[in-house]
Design a protein around this motif. Structure first.
Motif, PDB file in Angstrom:
ATOM      1  N   ARG A  17      -3.945  11.483   7.760  1.00  0.00           N
ATOM      2  CA  ARG A  17      -3.845  10.357   8.686  1.00  0.00           C
ATOM      3  C   ARG A  17      -4.939   9.317   8.399  1.00  0.00           C
ATOM      4  N   HIS A  18      -6.172   9.798   8.252  1.00  0.00           N
ATOM      5  CA  HIS A  18      -7.306   8.886   8.055  1.00  0.00           C
ATOM      6  C   HIS A  18      -7.274   8.204   6.685  1.00  0.00           C
ATOM      7  N   ILE A  19      -6.958   8.959   5.633  1.00  0.00           N
ATOM      8  CA  ILE A  19      -6.916   8.372   4.291  1.00  0.00           C
ATOM      9  C   ILE A  19      -5.792   7.333   4.223  1.00  0.00           C
ATOM     10  N   ALA A  20      -4.647   7.653   4.821  1.00  0.00           N
ATOM     11  CA  ALA A  20      -3.521   6.703   4.845  1.00  0.00           C
ATOM     12  C   ALA A  20      -3.954   5.406   5.536  1.00  0.00           C
ATOM     13  N   THR A  37       1.646   5.401  -0.276  1.00  0.00           N
ATOM     14  CA  THR A  37       1.860   6.296   0.858  1.00  0.00           C
ATOM     15  C   THR A  37       1.187   7.630   0.581  1.00  0.00           C
ATOM     16  N   VAL A  38       0.397   8.107   1.549  1.00  0.00           N
ATOM     17  CA  VAL A  38      -0.203   9.437   1.416  1.00  0.00           C
ATOM     18  C   VAL A  38       0.841  10.430   1.909  1.00  0.00           C
ATOM     19  N   SER A  39       1.462  11.134   0.971  1.00  0.00           N
ATOM     20  CA  SER A  39       2.578  12.008   1.334  1.00  0.00           C
ATOM     21  C   SER A  39       2.127  13.398   1.770  1.00  0.00           C
ATOM     22  N   LYS A  51      -6.923  17.707  -2.078  1.00  0.00           N
ATOM     23  CA  LYS A  51      -6.042  17.091  -3.067  1.00  0.00           C
ATOM     24  C   LYS A  51      -5.111  16.167  -2.293  1.00  0.00           C
ATOM     25  N   VAL A  52      -5.171  14.881  -2.601  1.00  0.00           N
ATOM     26  CA  VAL A  52      -4.426  13.863  -1.863  1.00  0.00           C
ATOM     27  C   VAL A  52      -3.238  13.398  -2.706  1.00  0.00           C
ATOM     28  N   PHE A  53      -2.038  13.723  -2.229  1.00  0.00           N
ATOM     29  CA  PHE A  53      -0.826  13.324  -2.947  1.00  0.00           C
ATOM     30  C   PHE A  53      -0.380  11.954  -2.445  1.00  0.00           C
ATOM     31  N   VAL A  54      -0.180  11.033  -3.379  1.00  0.00           N
ATOM     32  CA  VAL A  54       0.262   9.689  -3.007  1.00  0.00           C
ATOM     33  C   VAL A  54       1.551   9.354  -3.738  1.00  0.00           C
ATOM     34  N   SER A  55       2.440   8.669  -3.028  1.00  0.00           N
ATOM     35  CA  SER A  55       3.614   8.121  -3.703  1.00  0.00           C
ATOM     36  C   SER A  55       3.445   6.617  -3.727  1.00  0.00           C
ATOM     37  N   THR A  97      -3.627  12.579  -6.538  1.00  0.00           N
ATOM     38  CA  THR A  97      -2.595  13.094  -7.429  1.00  0.00           C
ATOM     39  C   THR A  97      -1.309  12.344  -7.130  1.00  0.00           C
ATOM     40  N   LEU A  98      -0.614  11.949  -8.172  1.00  0.00           N
ATOM     41  CA  LEU A  98       0.640  11.226  -7.982  1.00  0.00           C
ATOM     42  C   LEU A  98       1.728  12.194  -7.533  1.00  0.00           C
TER      43      LEU A  98
END
Length: 115
Positions: A17-20, A37-39, A51-55, A97-98
Motif C-alpha cells: 500500500r505504502h510503496i504504491a 502498479t505494485v502488484s 521483494k516488490v513486484f511491479v507491472s 522485480t518485474l
C-alpha cells in the motif's frame, strides 16, 4: 498456532500500500509516462527483505522504468522508512522485480484469438 505466523503477510500488505502510494505520488511523468502498479510484495520471515513486484503499462517501457525504479530504491526505501517507522523496527531492504503475469495473460489472449 503462532500469532506471528501471518505477520509477514500483514507487513507485506502494508508495504504494498505504502510503496504504491509513494510511486503514485511521483506521477506517471516520473516514469516516462508509464503506469506503474505494485502488484505484490513478498516479505522474508524476519521482515528484513521485501521483494516488490511491479507491472508496467505499456510493457514496452518496462526496461527503462525498471532501471528508474532501481535507481530510486534508496530514496523510496527512505520515504517508506518515514511512513512505517512507528510500526517496524527495521525498514526492509527492497528489490523491485518485474511482474510479467500481465504480459503472459496478454500472450494467452492473443493465442486464443489467433486459434
Amino acid at each position: 498456532m503462532n500469532s506471528n505466523s501471518n505477520r509477514p503477510q500483514k507487513v507485506a500488505r502494508e508495504l504494498q500500500r505504502h510503496i504504491a502510494e509513494i510511486i503514485r505520488s511521483k506521477g506517471m511523468a516520473a516514469y516516462d509516462g508509464a503506469m506503474v502498479t505494485v502488484s505484490e510484495v513478498r516479505v522474508s520471515p524476519d521482515l528484513s527483505f521485501a521483494k516488490v513486484f511491479v507491472s508496467i503499462f505499456p510493457s514496452e517501457k518496462s526496461g527503462k522504468v525498471m532501471e528508474m525504479l532501481e535507481a530510486q530504491t534508496r530514496q523510496i526505501r527512505g520515504e517508506l522508512g518515514r511512513i512505517v517507522a512507528k510500526q517496524l523496527r527495521i525498514v526492509p531492504e527492497i528489490a523491485f522485480t518485474l511482474d510479467t503475469s500481465l504480459d503472459y495473460a496478454e500472450h494467452i489472449d492473443q493465442l486464443l484469438k489467433n486459434s
